[in-house]
Design a protein around this motif. Sequence first.
Motif: not given
Length: 431
Positions: A132-147
């Motif tokens: 609850d430090l910032i408002p936002g959607p519940r988040l399922a986190a990703s990160g840097r992508e792979i290619c």
Amino acid sequence: MKTATGTMLIHNGQILDGTGSDRIMDGAVVVESGVIRFVGPAREMPPVAEDAVRVDANGGTIMPGLVEAHFHATYFNIRTLEDLDIKYPVEYVSLLASVNCRLALECGYTAARSGGCLFNVDFWLKKAINEDLIPGPRLAASGREICSSGGLMDWNPEFRKIGMEGLVFIINGQDDARKAVRALVKDGIEWVKTYPTGDAASPDINDHHTLCMTFDEMNAVVATAHNHGLKVTGHCRATEGIKNALRAGYDCIEHGTFIDDETLELLLERDVPCVPALYFEKASVELGKDFGLSQRVIDGHQETLDGGIESARRILRAGGRLGMGGDYGFGWNPHGDYARELTFFVKDAGLTPLEVITCATKTGAEIMGCGDEIGTLETGKLADVLVVDGDVIEDIAILEDRSRFIAVMQGGVIKAGRMAPKELTNVTVNG
């Protein structure tokens, strides 16, 4: 994330519970300590305490909070590839991303699954939102992508010598693939995003019919990710790339643009959801020239749009699952326009409003891995609720208008909408 205390009654509106069931006219939702305890016709409602907080839907719609299933929190006013990862330092990217999260919540999106981000920012966004430090959607986190090297996201010419570490892991072979996933494991993310295919944005080298990763690389990503409990998704447009992803064991398909019969059968057999993300393609076609896109690129987006509509229809009609969301944060497809995706699928793709709302709530939560907690209005689930002044079945485009939101709730706490504390509302990002 804190949940509400006490009792709340949400009433005087039709209920769309997100399960795909018909709407309940003159419905009521009773919430106790942030959890739904009753959903149904108001006449069947149990007694409610006199001091219960009352939310009047004004004859409109009571529905689950929306789920953005392909969210790029760190994308901001992108116009060229350089904007993806070298326009701003990580410090400013983090600030911009926090504002994008706040905006998403104000737009009725109470949950989101990341489709990839810069510098692992969304892992820390998730922590800040949960605390609850910032408002936002519940988040399922990703990160840097792979290619793979030379693929769609390896756009930086060698002479620049600046690397791509903030945006993407560039791999060559299975060992590099395993190494990249292990780095993501250490970052604490939940979803590994890859690039099995190209895109209309790169017509000369990696167009939408091109493969950008080998099957062996994809298989190594999946095996390593699954060993550590992570899920894998991929930017899949070319038919063979979608097949490779399904055969390798991917947990979700992004776009799934050119589905053939064999690919559709594989998708249904494994019950793998797909997030088509098609409004981006329409915006690229309609507005691309104003933002300097070449006619060749625009024509590629038109082909992608046409193929994507057909594939999405086929998936849903065959009993497959679609999530809603996609690639907001470009100059011609900015953050805040998320619900245009929903309008598109009704008005352009021919899905019913009820089908689209189910995709944007229930299926989105399932993709996130939170289907037992959120995504539908059912007894025992968290009260992530969107209360709208208007009939979204009659006009789904109402969901594009934040001024129509009476309340946006997470766990029964009103975070946005007319009833929210004023300091949490009316945030817009321009740049």
